[in-house]
Design a protein around this motif. Structure first.
Motif, PDB file in Angstrom:
ATOM      1  N   ASP A 122       0.838  -1.196   0.000  1.00  0.00           N
ATOM      2  CA  ASP A 122       0.000   0.000   0.000  1.00  0.00           C
ATOM      3  C   ASP A 122       0.871   1.243   0.000  1.00  0.00           C
ATOM      4  O   ASP A 122       1.875   1.303   0.696  1.00  0.00           O
ATOM      5  N   LYS A 152       1.542   5.236   0.740  1.00  0.00           N
ATOM      6  CA  LYS A 152       1.183   6.209   1.761  1.00  0.00           C
ATOM      7  C   LYS A 152       0.132   7.166   1.204  1.00  0.00           C
ATOM      8  O   LYS A 152       0.213   7.593   0.056  1.00  0.00           O
ATOM      9  N   THR A 153      -0.827   7.505   2.023  1.00  0.00           N
ATOM     10  CA  THR A 153      -1.853   8.468   1.647  1.00  0.00           C
ATOM     11  C   THR A 153      -1.504   9.812   2.259  1.00  0.00           C
ATOM     12  O   THR A 153      -1.180   9.894   3.444  1.00  0.00           O
ATOM     13  N   ASP A 154      -1.537  10.854   1.451  1.00  0.00           N
ATOM     14  CA  ASP A 154      -1.279  12.217   1.905  1.00  0.00           C
ATOM     15  C   ASP A 154      -2.484  13.089   1.607  1.00  0.00           C
ATOM     16  O   ASP A 154      -3.287  12.792   0.724  1.00  0.00           O
ATOM     17  N   ASP A 196      -6.785   6.944  -7.252  1.00  0.00           N
ATOM     18  CA  ASP A 196      -5.685   7.385  -6.412  1.00  0.00           C
ATOM     19  C   ASP A 196      -5.873   8.807  -5.864  1.00  0.00           C
ATOM     20  O   ASP A 196      -4.969   9.371  -5.259  1.00  0.00           O
ATOM     21  N   GLU A 253      -7.292  13.630  -0.823  1.00  0.00           N
ATOM     22  CA  GLU A 253      -6.536  12.523  -0.250  1.00  0.00           C
ATOM     23  C   GLU A 253      -5.963  11.769  -1.441  1.00  0.00           C
ATOM     24  O   GLU A 253      -6.696  11.443  -2.381  1.00  0.00           O
ATOM     25  N   THR A 254      -4.656  11.518  -1.416  1.00  0.00           N
ATOM     26  CA  THR A 254      -4.049  10.887  -2.586  1.00  0.00           C
ATOM     27  C   THR A 254      -2.905   9.963  -2.206  1.00  0.00           C
ATOM     28  O   THR A 254      -2.206  10.197  -1.221  1.00  0.00           O
ATOM     29  N   THR A 255      -2.744   8.931  -3.016  1.00  0.00           N
ATOM     30  CA  THR A 255      -1.577   8.058  -2.888  1.00  0.00           C
ATOM     31  C   THR A 255      -0.491   8.455  -3.887  1.00  0.00           C
ATOM     32  O   THR A 255       0.571   7.847  -3.915  1.00  0.00           O
TER      33      THR A 255
END
Length: 176
Positions: free
Chosen positions: A3, A5-7, A36, A67-69
């Motif tokens: 997975d 990281k989500t920022d 994403d 929110e994005t990966t």
């Protein structure tokens, strides 16, 4: 595949050619349709005077938290692709445009490179960025000062809220 990281990232939106409200709503929907990227919140829509090159139509501006990966460079690439899809033509710096998507903030990422500067350069000097960003991220900190404080320090004369909430981009299409 592990997975990613989500920022949380902040994106600035603007335009003054065609129907900016509709174009900005389409850009947000295109972002949100991706696996994403998820739109978390959107500011009110604002009508703002032109900045830099002042002999042009007034702009519509807003900001969104997503929110994005995607890493910051990947997010910028997606924003540039959406601009092209929505007929953005780059001619004059600070000139008229159908859409402009800027990566303003991206998690705790800091960069001062020519291809991507985060926090976005000069954003703290621009009411058309700070006023909508203060709607959705007043406590975010840029250069040791909160967005709310930056927003209160910029000249916001002439800026007018065109929507009561940040749901304007989900509403049925209306005139600009």
């Amino acid at each position: 595949m592990p997975d990613r990281k989500t920022d949380i990232a902040a994106i600035g939106l603007g335009g003054n050619v065609g129907n900016p409200r509709r174009t900005m709503a389409r850009a947000l929907k295109l972002l949100d349709a991706r696996d994403d990227i998820t739109i978390r919140t959107v500011s009110r829509l604002y009508r703002t005077p032109p900045w830099g090159k002042t002999d042009q139509e007034w702009f519509h501006n807003a900001c969104a938290l997503v929110e994005t990966t995607l890493d910051p460079h990947e997010l910028l690439k997606v924003c540039l692709e959406i601009e092209l899809q929505l007929d953005r033509v780059r001619t004059d710096r600070w000139g008229p445009r159908t859409i402009d998507l800027d990566v303003l903030l991206h998690g705790d990422f800091l960069s001062d490179h020519a291809d991507l500067t985060v926090p976005h350069p000069r954003m703290t000097e621009r009411a058309f960025v700070m006023v909508p960003l203060a709607d959705i991220a007043p406590q975010a900190v840029i250069n040791l000062q909160s967005v709310a404080d930056w927003s209160s320090e910029v000249d916001s004369e002439g800026i007018e809220a065109l929507s009561k909430s940040g749901d304007w981009w989900r509403e049925p299409e209306q005139g600009a």
